[in-house]
Design a protein around this motif. Structure first.
Motif, short mmCIF file in Angstrom:
data_model
loop_
_atom_site.label_atom_id
_atom_site.label_comp_id
_atom_site.label_asym_id
_atom_site.label_seq_id
_atom_site.Cartn_x
_atom_site.Cartn_y
_atom_site.Cartn_z
N TYR A 215 0.84 -1.20 0.00
CA TYR A 215 0.00 0.00 0.00
C TYR A 215 0.88 1.25 0.00
O TYR A 215 1.88 1.33 0.70
CB TYR A 215 -0.91 0.00 1.23
N GLN A 216 0.49 2.23 -0.80
CA GLN A 216 1.23 3.49 -0.82
C GLN A 216 0.34 4.61 -0.29
O GLN A 216 -0.81 4.74 -0.72
CB GLN A 216 1.62 3.84 -2.26
N THR A 217 0.88 5.41 0.63
CA THR A 217 0.07 6.48 1.22
C THR A 217 -0.14 7.63 0.24
O THR A 217 -1.11 8.38 0.35
CB THR A 217 0.71 7.03 2.51
N PHE A 218 0.80 7.78 -0.71
CA PHE A 218 0.57 8.78 -1.77
C PHE A 218 1.11 8.22 -3.08
O PHE A 218 2.30 8.24 -3.35
CB PHE A 218 1.26 10.12 -1.42
N ASN A 219 0.20 7.68 -3.85
CA ASN A 219 0.54 7.05 -5.13
C ASN A 219 1.06 8.12 -6.11
O ASN A 219 0.32 9.07 -6.41
CB ASN A 219 -0.75 6.39 -5.65
N THR B 206 -4.08 3.03 -5.88
CA THR B 206 -4.37 3.60 -4.57
C THR B 206 -4.52 5.11 -4.74
O THR B 206 -3.93 5.71 -5.63
CB THR B 206 -3.25 3.28 -3.55
N ASN C 260 -4.28 9.08 -4.55
CA ASN C 260 -3.22 10.04 -4.21
C ASN C 260 -3.82 11.35 -3.71
O ASN C 260 -3.99 11.54 -2.51
CB ASN C 260 -2.19 10.21 -5.33
N ASN D 243 -12.44 1.24 7.98
CA ASN D 243 -11.12 1.84 7.74
C ASN D 243 -10.07 0.78 7.47
O ASN D 243 -9.34 0.85 6.48
CB ASN D 243 -10.70 2.68 8.95
N PRO E 180 -7.21 0.36 2.56
CA PRO E 180 -6.06 -0.10 1.78
C PRO E 180 -6.39 -0.50 0.33
O PRO E 180 -5.49 -0.66 -0.49
CB PRO E 180 -5.56 -1.34 2.55
N GLU F 34 -13.14 7.05 -0.58
CA GLU F 34 -12.21 6.96 0.55
C GLU F 34 -12.69 7.85 1.70
O GLU F 34 -12.76 7.42 2.86
CB GLU F 34 -10.81 7.40 0.10
N GLU G 241 -14.14 6.99 5.59
CA GLU G 241 -13.62 7.59 6.82
C GLU G 241 -14.71 8.32 7.61
O GLU G 241 -14.77 8.24 8.84
CB GLU G 241 -12.47 8.55 6.49
#
Lengths: 374, 95
Positions: free
Chosen positions: A3-7, A23, A25, A93, A98, A106, A110
């Motif tokens: 998983y990347q928090t900022f693609n 994912t 961005n 979440n 993910p 997304e 949340e």
């Protein structure tokens, strides 16, 4: 690929499916593939409330005066609600963030999970006000066999999805793009679909059965502060189940992800089984609640009939055949409790539950301007 | 215990029937309000289009939504609480 928090890849959001694409961005909402999720966020934010706004001082007196078997019904129901929101406050979440691929979805996930944490805090507010020593009630949630059995069934699909996602996302990009990866991804999508169905069952059936118990007390003018909180929770849950129904229907329609539509078709029998199993469990739960005696207006039989009614209503909403012959609602007073425009939170209104303050007739049509001259 | 604690309104536990009702345009009145005036008991919750409890099938005719509702509705479904009749409609629901 993990998983990347900022693609950092550049891609068009309109080409992405709801889940298992790129994912997310940039958290941007100027372009939305499904604007419905943004509308759900706005609605949920407009519903914001805090448990402390509801006065529960009368509930303590009411609770002390309840006979033992009704205290058992009240507390067991509250434990069950606490369990359900403990799960819902974190699981969307952990399980869905993910794998989500659209910024508006997304943020909806949340927002949805955040509102469940308010529900969890409200159960503590209720217990603190009603009981001198609330600790034992919370402790019982993880040791009481009747509750533990329910915990297993409400978390099973979430946990399977989370485990499979973690396994998939820790593999190399080469593995993910190979034969094994493709098979694993299809399995992941299947697990996601089952999880969504199970969440819909949790929010649209299990919660409503618990709401019926809460409102049954208030129908007799007992535990009205509690009912006021449950009303606010019910308003939120109606929105959440709408969100889940949208996701399930988008999946089944296939424009979002054709493979998901195939899976939805293959899973039709499983969906029916998930609903059937939940209905059976809710009836077992009703038998546990009323094991030492019924209360006026509610007993094992009536709650069982309500389970049948609500299960069929939810199944047909997803385009499935009813399981129980679509019986009438045996608790017609539920409608009035669930109606959201009579939801009020001011302390002085606890005693008169239909009290409305500052109600505005928001409907305006041209007829209202008939006498108007320039 | 079971019988004595049962309130009178639950004695009729017959299943619901599919009903078809035709409605005509009426200014400022929703489909749900029209049906309730005719004496039908339609399930509802939010009455503002986000819960989907009053979802029903549109057999023919046309409705309009003064505000786009949030709840899911299929191609031939309407949310009775949020729409008004534009061209004479026939709706089908369980009641």
């Amino acid at each position: 690929m993990s998983y990347q928090t900022f693609n950092q890849r550049d891609f068009n959001t309109f080409t992405q499916p709801m889940f298992f694409g790129e994912t997310v961005n940039v958290a941007r909402y100027d372009q939305q593939k499904y604007p419905i999720f943004e509308k759900l966020i706005e609605k949920q934010l407009s519903f914001f409330w805090r448990p402390e706004e509801v006065d529960l001082s009368r509930d303590r007196k009411d609770f002390i005066a309840l006979p033992d078997h009704e205290q058992h019904i009240f507390l067991s129901n509250l434990k069950y609600q606490t369990l359900l929101d403990s799960v819902q406050g974190r699981s969307p979440n952990v399980a869905l963030l993910p794998i989500v691929s659209l910024p508006e979805l997304e943020t909806w996930i949340e927002t949805w999970a955040f509102s469940e944490t308010i529900h969890s805090r409200s159960y503590t507010h209720i217990m603190r006000n009603v009981l001198t020593e609330p600790g034992a009630v919370f402790d019982d949630i993880v040791t009481n066999p009747a509750i533990v059995e329910r915990a297993t069934s409400v978390t099973r699909y979430y946990d399977e999805l989370i485990e499979a996602t973690q396994h998939f996302q820790t593999q190399s990009a080469e593995w993910q793009n190979g034969d094994e990866g493709r098979i694993a991804l299809r399995r992941l999508k299947r697990l996601l679909y089952r999880t969504m169905v199970s969440v819909n069952v949790l929010e649209a059936i299990r919660f409503y059965v618990s709401f019926a118990c809460s409102f049954a007390f208030a129908e007799r003018s007992k535990m009205e502060g509690n009912a006021k909180i449950i009303r606010l929770i019910a308003r939120d849950e109606a929105l959440h189940l709408t969100g889940t129904q949208h996701m399930l229907n988008l999946m089944a329609q296939g424009q979002d992800d054709p493979e998901m539509a195939e899976i939805a078709r293959e899973e039709r029998d499983t969906v029916v089984e998930i609903f059937r199993e939940a209905a059976r469990q809710e009836k077992d739960w009703a038998a546990y609640l009323f094991k030492d005696g019924s209360m006026i207006g509610l007993n094992t039989d009536i709650l069982g009939q309500y389970v049948d009614h609500i299960t069929d209503q939810r199944l047909t909403a997803l385009g499935f055949e009813p399981l129980f012959g679509q019986p009438k609602n045996p608790l017609p007073w539920m409608d009035a409790w669930l109606q959201s425009d009579s939801v009020q939170v001011a302390p002085q209104e606890t005693e008169i539950t239909t009290y409305l303050v500052g109600a505005i007739q928001s409907e305006v049509d041209t007829g209202a301007l008939e006498d108007f001259e320039l | 215990m079971t019988e004595t604690t049962r309130p009178p309104h639950t004695k009729d536990n017959s299943t619901t029937d599919a009903r078809r009702v035709t409605l005509f345009p009426e200014r400022g009145v929703t489909v749900l309000q029209q049906l309730e005036r005719k004496g039908y008991r339609i399930p509802f919750q939010c009455r503002e289009g986000y819960c989907g409890a009053c979802r029903m099938t549109l057999i023919k005719g046309r409705v309009e939504y003064p505000e786009e509702p949030l709840a899911f509705r299929g191609a031939n479904e309407v949310l009775a609480c949020s729409c008004k009749v534009v061209v004479d409609v026939t709706v089908e629901f369980r009641g």
